[in-house]
Design an enzyme around this catalytic site. Structure first.
Site, PDB file in Angstrom:
ATOM      1  CG  HIS A  58      74.525  87.427  38.087  1.00  0.00           C
ATOM      2  ND1 HIS A  58      74.833  88.378  39.043  1.00  0.00           N
ATOM      3  CD2 HIS A  58      74.679  88.049  36.896  1.00  0.00           C
ATOM      4  CE1 HIS A  58      75.151  89.520  38.449  1.00  0.00           C
ATOM      5  NE2 HIS A  58      75.049  89.350  37.139  1.00  0.00           N
ATOM      6  CB  VAL A  93      79.016  81.626  39.953  1.00  0.00           C
ATOM      7  CG1 VAL A  93      79.717  81.248  41.255  1.00  0.00           C
ATOM      8  CG2 VAL A  93      79.162  83.124  39.665  1.00  0.00           C
ATOM      9  N   GLY A 120      78.994  77.072  36.903  1.00  0.00           N
ATOM     10  CA  GLY A 120      78.054  76.516  35.929  1.00  0.00           C
ATOM     11  C   GLY A 120      76.610  76.678  36.370  1.00  0.00           C
ATOM     12  CB  SER A 177      75.860  77.598  43.030  1.00  0.00           C
ATOM     13  OG  SER A 177      76.187  78.449  41.952  1.00  0.00           O
ATOM     14  CG  ASN A 223      75.313  87.784  42.796  1.00  0.00           C
ATOM     15  OD1 ASN A 223      75.080  88.155  41.631  1.00  0.00           O
ATOM     16  ND2 ASN A 223      75.854  86.615  43.081  1.00  0.00           N
ATOM     17  CG  HIS A 272      72.613  95.563  30.371  1.00  0.00           C
ATOM     18  ND1 HIS A 272      73.877  95.989  30.658  1.00  0.00           N
ATOM     19  CD2 HIS A 272      72.381  94.512  31.205  1.00  0.00           C
ATOM     20  CE1 HIS A 272      74.419  95.226  31.606  1.00  0.00           C
ATOM     21  NE2 HIS A 272      73.529  94.322  31.951  1.00  0.00           N
ATOM     22  CG  ASP A 275      66.188 100.989  26.256  1.00  0.00           C
ATOM     23  OD1 ASP A 275      66.253 102.217  26.021  1.00  0.00           O
ATOM     24  OD2 ASP A 275      65.585 100.190  25.507  1.00  0.00           O
ATOM     25  CB  THR A 331      61.639 100.586  24.856  1.00  0.00           C
ATOM     26  OG1 THR A 331      62.938 100.164  24.368  1.00  0.00           O
ATOM     27  CG2 THR A 331      60.976 101.443  23.805  1.00  0.00           C
TER      28      THR A 331
HETATM   29  C1  HEM Z   1      78.828  92.386  29.908  1.00  0.00           C
HETATM   30  C2  HEM Z   1      78.988  92.426  31.195  1.00  0.00           C
HETATM   31  C3  HEM Z   1      77.894  92.835  32.142  1.00  0.00           C
HETATM   32  C4  HEM Z   1      78.012  93.716  33.159  1.00  0.00           C
HETATM   33  C5  HEM Z   1      79.269  94.470  33.563  1.00  0.00           C
HETATM   34  C6  HEM Z   1      76.721  93.829  33.774  1.00  0.00           C
HETATM   35  C7  HEM Z   1      76.444  94.629  34.859  1.00  0.00           C
HETATM   36  C8  HEM Z   1      75.170  94.907  35.309  1.00  0.00           C
HETATM   37  C9  HEM Z   1      74.881  95.859  36.349  1.00  0.00           C
HETATM   38  C10 HEM Z   1      75.903  96.655  37.120  1.00  0.00           C
HETATM   39  C11 HEM Z   1      73.535  95.895  36.484  1.00  0.00           C
HETATM   40  C12 HEM Z   1      72.748  96.733  37.478  1.00  0.00           C
HETATM   41  C13 HEM Z   1      72.705  95.962  38.767  1.00  0.00           C
HETATM   42  C14 HEM Z   1      72.296  96.782  39.967  1.00  0.00           C
HETATM   43  O1  HEM Z   1      72.271  97.992  39.914  1.00  0.00           O
HETATM   44  O2  HEM Z   1      72.019  96.207  41.004  1.00  0.00           O
HETATM   45  C15 HEM Z   1      72.979  94.964  35.542  1.00  0.00           C
HETATM   46  C16 HEM Z   1      71.640  94.720  35.383  1.00  0.00           C
HETATM   47  C17 HEM Z   1      71.143  93.771  34.512  1.00  0.00           C
HETATM   48  N1  HEM Z   1      71.878  92.875  33.774  1.00  0.00           N
HETATM   49 FE1  HEM Z   1      73.840  92.956  33.431  1.00  0.00          FE
HETATM   50  N2  HEM Z   1      75.843  93.016  33.134  1.00  0.00           N
HETATM   51  C18 HEM Z   1      76.525  92.360  32.143  1.00  0.00           C
HETATM   52  C19 HEM Z   1      76.000  91.399  31.289  1.00  0.00           C
HETATM   53  C20 HEM Z   1      74.718  90.925  31.372  1.00  0.00           C
HETATM   54  C21 HEM Z   1      74.253  89.731  30.708  1.00  0.00           C
HETATM   55  C22 HEM Z   1      75.130  88.796  29.882  1.00  0.00           C
HETATM   56  C23 HEM Z   1      72.937  89.600  31.006  1.00  0.00           C
HETATM   57  C24 HEM Z   1      71.961  88.540  30.605  1.00  0.00           C
HETATM   58  C25 HEM Z   1      72.071  87.822  29.519  1.00  0.00           C
HETATM   59  C26 HEM Z   1      72.582  90.728  31.833  1.00  0.00           C
HETATM   60  C27 HEM Z   1      71.329  91.016  32.277  1.00  0.00           C
HETATM   61  C28 HEM Z   1      71.009  92.089  33.081  1.00  0.00           C
HETATM   62  C29 HEM Z   1      69.647  92.508  33.333  1.00  0.00           C
HETATM   63  C30 HEM Z   1      68.408  91.946  32.694  1.00  0.00           C
HETATM   64  C31 HEM Z   1      69.731  93.564  34.264  1.00  0.00           C
HETATM   65  C32 HEM Z   1      68.566  94.294  34.946  1.00  0.00           C
HETATM   66  C33 HEM Z   1      68.163  93.456  36.145  1.00  0.00           C
HETATM   67  C34 HEM Z   1      66.990  93.981  36.959  1.00  0.00           C
HETATM   68  O3  HEM Z   1      66.373  94.979  36.636  1.00  0.00           O
HETATM   69  O4  HEM Z   1      66.703  93.330  37.975  1.00  0.00           O
HETATM   70  N3  HEM Z   1      73.701  91.482  32.064  1.00  0.00           N
HETATM   71  N4  HEM Z   1      74.012  94.366  34.842  1.00  0.00           N
END
Ligand code: HEM
Ligand SMILES: *[C@@H]1O[C@H](CO)[C@@H](O)[C@H](O)[C@H]1NC(C)=O
Ligand SMILES: *[C@@H]1O[C@H](CO)[C@@H](O)[C@H](O)[C@H]1NC(C)=O
Length: 324
Positions: free
Chosen positions: A67, A71, A73, A77, A96, A195, A244, A247
């Site tokens: 994130h 945004v 780069g 920020s 965010n 994810h 997931d 796991t």
């Molecule tokens: C492909 C498009 C993506 C979408 C639409 C997306 C969307 C989301 C959403 C909606 C959540 C849950 C946030 C919440 O409920 O507050 C999430 C969590 C997460 N995302 Fe993504 N994401 C994307 C790609 C990525 C990428 C590229 C990464 C890292 C390389 C990433 C890493 C994570 C991680 C690790 C979580 C869990 C964070 C936590 O438990 O604090 N996501 N994402």
């Protein structure tokens, strides 16, 4: 004799120009080797401690780097707090707000690094290193982090709202958002594999589990509905579920296996395997965890290269949440 001196001088000048260019425009894994040799070990200690206290923090730190980089780069920020009238924090942007986390851990790492070498290591680099250390701490790949990013003096809530993906995005939208940042559709799938760890709030997937359930496993739906009530209110919206289910705390390729079984939690997860152009990548990673991990490492390095501030651009912040 004069010719030799001239040619030596010319060669020297060329080398200087090349070095100058390299320092200005490029990141390097050895950037702090002389100015702060203990920077990386100091950050690692902080990240390991934080992840051993709370496994989810690994997920949060990987996401924080993403994130940040999408945004303006990779310029830290995202870490800036509101500071009227100049800075409207990206923390309030829709993708965010009440969601992105890990700020205190970055602040701790920064404080520890400032103690050993004040004013040298950027917050943007700390976020990049933290993401790598976090991945490795939960069984994910490690990679060599390029360094030398500097910190922004600005933030953009507008870009945070326009450039970050949403759980409701369809496949074409996801492909184009990542393409805008230089990634292929395959790399988008690779990075979505993050994810495999972490949690999502009910508000991000309620529509999927109570809506058109044609592309979602029936047993999985009822399990997920128990963790995310249909009644829309603030308490229910923030209920957490693992991305997931199998796991949630290990960085493995289960995420892709889930998608093949129609057990993707977010709509943006399941669209990666729903009869479209990215199905083959999901299949490949579901069968080959080693390929997934090495592709993930490569894609994270590429992410860390998005529009860094280098040379004399930007600043080295003293604390990550504010301009010096
Ligand atoms: C492909 C498009 C993506 C979408 C639409 C997306 C969307 C989301 C959403 C909606 C959540 C849950 C946030 C919440 O409920 O507050 C999430 C969590 C997460 N995302 Fe993504 N994401 C994307 C790609 C990525 C990428 C590229 C990464 C890292 C390389 C990433 C890493 C994570 C991680 C690790 C979580 C869990 C964070 C936590 O438990 O604090 N996501 N994402
Ligand atoms: C972020 O969420 C909080 C709590 O739900 C809300 O009060 C605030 O207005 C939101 N911030 C922005 C900038 O929308
Ligand atoms: C549900 O979604 C599927 C595939 O996405 C679509 O073919 C079908 O028409 C949708 N059904 C309804 C009732 O909207």
């Amino acid at each position: 004799m004069g010719g030799r001196i001239q040619s030596v001088t010319t060669t020297f000048a060329i080398i200087l120009v090349l070095l100058g260019t390299a320092c200005d425009a490029q990141l390097s894994s050895t950037f702090y080797d002389t100015t702060c040799p203990n920077a990386l070990s100091t950050i690692r200690t902080t990240i390991r401690t934080a992840v051993s206290k709370e496994r989810r923090m690994a997920a949060s730190l990987v996401r924080l780097h993403f994130h940040d980089c999408f945004v303006q780069g990779c310029d830290a920020s995202i870490l800036l707090d509101d500071s009227p009238p100049t800075i409207v924090s990206e923390k309030g942007a829709l993708p965010n707000n009440n969601s992105v986390r890990g700020f205190e851990v970055i602040d701790q790492a920064k404080a520890a690094v400032e103690k050993v070498c004040p004013g040298v290591v950027s917050c943007a680099d700390i976020v990049a290193v933290a993401a790598r250390d976090a991945s490795f701490a939960v069984g994910g790949p490690s990679w060599v982090v390029k360094l030398g990013r500097r910190d922004s003096t600005t933030a953009s809530i507008t870009l945070a709202n326009s450039d970050l993906p949403l759980a409701s995005d369809d496949l074409n939208t996801l492909i184009s958002r990542f393409s805008n940042k230089g990634f292929s559709a395959k790399e988008m799938v690779t990075l979505s594999g993050a994810h495999t760890i972490g949690q999502a709030r009910c508000v991000t997937f309620r529509n999927r589990i109570y809506g058109n359930t044609s592309d979602i496993d029936a047993g999985f739906t009822s399990t997920r509905q128990r963790g995310c009530p249909s009644l829309i209110n603030n308490d229910n919206n923030k209920k957490l579920s693992p991305l997931d289910l199998v796991t949630p705390n290990s960085f493995d390729n289960n995420y892709f296996k889930n998608l093949i079984q129609k057990k993707g939690l977010l709509q943006s997860d399941q669209v990666l395997f729903s009869g479209g152009s990215t199905d083959s990548f999901v299949s490949e990673y579901s069968k080959n965890p080693t390929t997934f991990k090495s592709d993930f490492a490569a894609a994270m390095i590429k992410m860390g290269d998005i529009s860094p501030l280098t040379g004399s651009a930007g600043i080295i912040r003293k604390i990550c949440s504010a301009i010096n």
